[in-house]
Design an enzyme around this catalytic site. Structure first.
Site, mmCIF file in Angstrom:
data_model
loop_
_atom_site.group_PDB
_atom_site.id
_atom_site.type_symbol
_atom_site.label_atom_id
_atom_site.label_comp_id
_atom_site.label_asym_id
_atom_site.label_seq_id
_atom_site.Cartn_x
_atom_site.Cartn_y
_atom_site.Cartn_z
ATOM 1 N N THR A 16 136.880 90.714 43.156
ATOM 2 C CA THR A 16 138.302 90.964 42.904
ATOM 3 C C THR A 16 138.538 91.935 41.752
ATOM 4 O O THR A 16 137.645 92.211 40.950
ATOM 5 C CB THR A 16 139.024 89.637 42.584
ATOM 6 O OG1 THR A 16 138.495 89.097 41.377
ATOM 7 C CG2 THR A 16 138.872 88.641 43.712
ATOM 8 N N ASP A 17 139.763 92.392 41.684
ATOM 9 C CA ASP A 17 140.192 93.201 40.546
ATOM 10 C C ASP A 17 140.736 92.270 39.462
ATOM 11 O O ASP A 17 140.661 91.043 39.594
ATOM 12 C CB ASP A 17 141.215 94.257 40.978
ATOM 13 C CG ASP A 17 142.490 93.666 41.571
ATOM 14 O OD1 ASP A 17 142.760 92.460 41.376
ATOM 15 O OD2 ASP A 17 143.236 94.417 42.224
ATOM 16 N N ALA A 18 141.312 92.827 38.431
ATOM 17 C CA ALA A 18 141.804 92.028 37.307
ATOM 18 C C ALA A 18 142.923 91.065 37.709
ATOM 19 O O ALA A 18 143.139 90.056 37.050
ATOM 20 C CB ALA A 18 142.296 92.952 36.185
ATOM 21 N N VAL A 21 142.837 89.987 43.193
ATOM 22 C CA VAL A 21 142.971 90.494 44.562
ATOM 23 C C VAL A 21 141.650 91.170 44.941
ATOM 24 O O VAL A 21 141.071 91.902 44.133
ATOM 25 C CB VAL A 21 144.138 91.509 44.661
ATOM 26 C CG1 VAL A 21 144.241 92.102 46.053
ATOM 27 C CG2 VAL A 21 145.442 90.849 44.241
#
Length: 140
Positions: A16-18, A21
């Site tokens: 995921t991103d920060a 997501v």
């Protein structure tokens, strides 16, 4: 009716991103894992195909449609099947879903190549094992 390959996976923090997501490029990794496990379910592997037939399976092209996002700790299902096949290549359709929702749809063109990178005939044992998974057309 054609057969499908199924693969389950869980979204981890590293996917995921920060914001939690799934980063868009990681879906390609998920699809690759599902294709690898499809081979394993047929008692093949990329290593076995290379060692026994002198072949590699490479991605020639991939079309991917991102419909919804996946999130940290989601349980995802990947359904794959062979859409069509020729003497040297095949197209797979793959769907990533969360529950009943399809979140990613992909069409992947895979080609068998020899050690010099030239297209080669799909090894007959693999071609025969793929037959129940053919969907639309066989072009031989």
């Amino acid at each position: 009716m054609h057969e499908n390959f199924f693969h389950k996976l869980k979204v981890y923090y590293e996917d995921t991103d920060a914001g939690g997501v799934v980063y868009y490029a990681n879906y390609l990794n998920f699809l690759e894992r599902a294709r690898t496990e499809a081979l394993v379910s047929l008692s093949f592997s990329n290593k076995k195909i290379k060692d026994e037939f002198g072949a590699l399976i490479i991605v020639k092209s991939c079309s991917i449609d991102y419909k919804k996002s996946a999130y940290l700790e989601d349980e995802l299902n990947i359904r794959s099947f062979v859409k069509s096949i020729t003497k040297t290549s095949f197209f797979m359709k793959q769907f990533i879903s969360r529950g009943e929702d399809i979140i990613v749809e992909a069409k992947v063109h895979l080609v068998f190549v020899n050690s010099k990178g030239k297209p080669m005939r799909i090894p007959d044992p693999l071609f025969q094992d793929f037959k129940p998974y053919f969907c639309d057309s066989i072009k031989v």
